[in-house]
Scaffold this motif. Structure first.
Motif, PDB file in Angstrom:
ATOM      1  N   UNK A   1       0.968  -1.305   0.269  1.00  0.00           N
ATOM      2  CA  UNK A   1       0.267   0.221   0.215  1.00  0.00           C
ATOM      3  C   UNK A   1       1.118   1.252  -0.114  1.00  0.00           C
ATOM      4  N   UNK A   2       2.257   1.047   0.797  1.00  0.00           N
ATOM      5  CA  UNK A   2       3.075   2.424   0.808  1.00  0.00           C
ATOM      6  C   UNK A   2       4.519   1.970   0.173  1.00  0.00           C
ATOM      7  N   UNK A   3       4.305   2.017  -0.680  1.00  0.00           N
ATOM      8  CA  UNK A   3       5.951   2.092  -1.779  1.00  0.00           C
ATOM      9  C   UNK A   3       6.387   3.009  -2.509  1.00  0.00           C
ATOM     10  N   UNK A   4       7.741   3.081  -3.267  1.00  0.00           N
ATOM     11  CA  UNK A   4       7.993   3.743  -3.575  1.00  0.00           C
ATOM     12  C   UNK A   4       8.681   3.710  -4.642  1.00  0.00           C
ATOM     13  N   UNK A   5       8.864   4.403  -6.140  1.00  0.00           N
ATOM     14  CA  UNK A   5      10.410   3.851  -7.027  1.00  0.00           C
ATOM     15  C   UNK A   5      10.579   4.989  -7.195  1.00  0.00           C
ATOM     16  N   UNK A   6      11.378   4.717  -7.723  1.00  0.00           N
ATOM     17  CA  UNK A   6      12.833   5.897  -8.046  1.00  0.00           C
ATOM     18  C   UNK A   6      13.581   5.623  -9.397  1.00  0.00           C
ATOM     19  N   UNK A   7      13.412   7.097  -9.621  1.00  0.00           N
ATOM     20  CA  UNK A   7      14.187   6.888 -10.896  1.00  0.00           C
ATOM     21  C   UNK A   7      15.577   7.793 -11.167  1.00  0.00           C
ATOM     22  N   UNK A   8      16.957   6.657 -11.068  1.00  0.00           N
ATOM     23  CA  UNK A   8      18.193   7.590 -10.604  1.00  0.00           C
ATOM     24  C   UNK A   8      18.955   7.958 -12.212  1.00  0.00           C
TER      25      UNK A   8
ATOM     26  N   UNK B   1      -1.508   5.222  -0.592  1.00  0.00           N
ATOM     27  CA  UNK B   1      -1.986   5.063  -0.413  1.00  0.00           C
ATOM     28  C   UNK B   1      -2.863   4.458  -1.567  1.00  0.00           C
ATOM     29  N   UNK B   2      -4.247   3.953  -2.020  1.00  0.00           N
ATOM     30  CA  UNK B   2      -4.305   3.321  -2.881  1.00  0.00           C
ATOM     31  C   UNK B   2      -4.522   3.941  -4.503  1.00  0.00           C
ATOM     32  N   UNK B   3      -4.652   5.196  -3.547  1.00  0.00           N
ATOM     33  CA  UNK B   3      -5.179   6.727  -5.404  1.00  0.00           C
ATOM     34  C   UNK B   3      -4.153   7.959  -4.916  1.00  0.00           C
ATOM     35  N   UNK B   4      -3.802   7.040  -3.462  1.00  0.00           N
ATOM     36  CA  UNK B   4      -2.795   8.968  -3.035  1.00  0.00           C
ATOM     37  C   UNK B   4      -1.408   8.741  -3.721  1.00  0.00           C
ATOM     38  N   UNK B   5      -0.579   9.578  -4.005  1.00  0.00           N
ATOM     39  CA  UNK B   5       0.701   9.474  -4.219  1.00  0.00           C
ATOM     40  C   UNK B   5       1.322  11.078  -4.349  1.00  0.00           C
ATOM     41  N   UNK B   6       2.598  11.385  -4.210  1.00  0.00           N
ATOM     42  CA  UNK B   6       4.134  12.201  -4.157  1.00  0.00           C
ATOM     43  C   UNK B   6       4.405  12.004  -4.903  1.00  0.00           C
ATOM     44  N   UNK B   7       5.459  13.152  -5.671  1.00  0.00           N
ATOM     45  CA  UNK B   7       6.441  12.684  -6.555  1.00  0.00           C
ATOM     46  C   UNK B   7       7.374  14.091  -6.294  1.00  0.00           C
ATOM     47  N   UNK B   8       8.728  13.583  -6.099  1.00  0.00           N
ATOM     48  CA  UNK B   8       9.337  14.641  -5.656  1.00  0.00           C
ATOM     49  C   UNK B   8      10.871  14.166  -6.435  1.00  0.00           C
TER      50      UNK B   8
END
Length: 252
Positions: free
Chosen positions: A6-13, A25-32
């Motif tokens: 449910x809480x995971x992260x993808x990193x583009x390096x 959450x299922x629909x909430x995301x944040x990109x930094x």
């Protein structure tokens, strides 16, 4: 589709920059976006801890993933390194989805498989053994350069001594560099079994060695000596690493 994390992260390096996308959450995301300096990697770590990230993933792009992986490992952040070609081959990606978001979405649904990453001791041992092999290969190339100079002098030492980097060969070469050119004197510097071939050696050492060629040999021998010393240092480091690894197995 089933959600694995449910809480995971993808990193583009990339070399100097990385983009992270976290699903909280299922629909909430944040990109930094972060730089790849240590301070920013630690900021990313803090963000993942704040969001209770269950799993992070990044592509195995070049060597850019390694410092990030090392810090995540130290900070006990669950992280997987995935094959870039596999990620590109998973169907269903929309054209406007960023790489970090796509990686996070694949992780969320368990659609990526972690590449095998050895533990830190093994990674460090592999790195030092690879470097040692590179140094050995460079030493061999320098020996070939020495052989080329000797051929230019018409000194056929390698026709008599199989390994000119052995004790007898190096002693004779150092004498040549110091200015000695008499084949009789040079052949008497041979040691061990090489002394059985002194008559042949005298003939092989009857060359024409110029001052320029002596200088070339001096530089090359200096390089050989430094490379040999480096190989010995690396051998000691490898032995120490292996002893440490065995110690960890005994008491771990």
């Amino acid at each position: 589709m089933e959600v694995l994390y449910k809480r995971c992260c993808g990193i583009d390096i990339h070399k100097n920059m990385m983009v992270a996308c976290i699903f909280t959450s299922v629909r909430k995301k944040e990109i930094r976006q972060f730089s790849t300096i240590t301070e920013d990697i630690l900021q990313l770590v803090s963000w993942l801890k704040e969001t209770d990230c269950e799993m992070a993933a990044m592509e195995s792009t070049g060597s850019y993933w390694k410092p990030v992986y090392n810090i995540f490992e130290e900070e006990q952040i669950p992280i997987m390194v995935v094959n870039a070609q596999h990620i590109k081959g998973v169907p269903g990606r929309k054209t406007d989805v960023k790489d970090a978001e796509w990686i996070a979405d694949l992780v969320r649904h368990g659609l990526v498989k972690a590449s095998y990453i050895p533990n830190r001791d093994q990674r460090e041992l592999r790195e030092i053994t690879r470097y040692r092999q590179e140094v050995i290969e460079e030493r061999a190339r320098e020996l070939n350069r020495i052989q080329a100079v000797l051929e230019g002098c018409n000194v056929k030492l390698s026709s008599v001594i199989t390994d000119i980097s052995g004790k007898s060969g190096m002693t004779i070469l150092k004498a040549i560099v110091s200015g000695e050119t008499d084949p009789v004197v040079l052949s008497e510097l041979a040691e061990g079994r090489a002394r059985d071939k002194i008559p042949e050696m005298q003939k092989s050492l009857q060359g024409r060695i110029s001052e320029h060629q002596q200088k070339m040999l001096k530089h090359q021998l200096g390089h050989i000596e430094s490379l040999t010393a480096l190989i010995m240092d690396l051998d000691a480091d490898i032995k120490k690493n292996r002893i440490h690894k065995l110690g960890n197995r005994s008491f771990g």
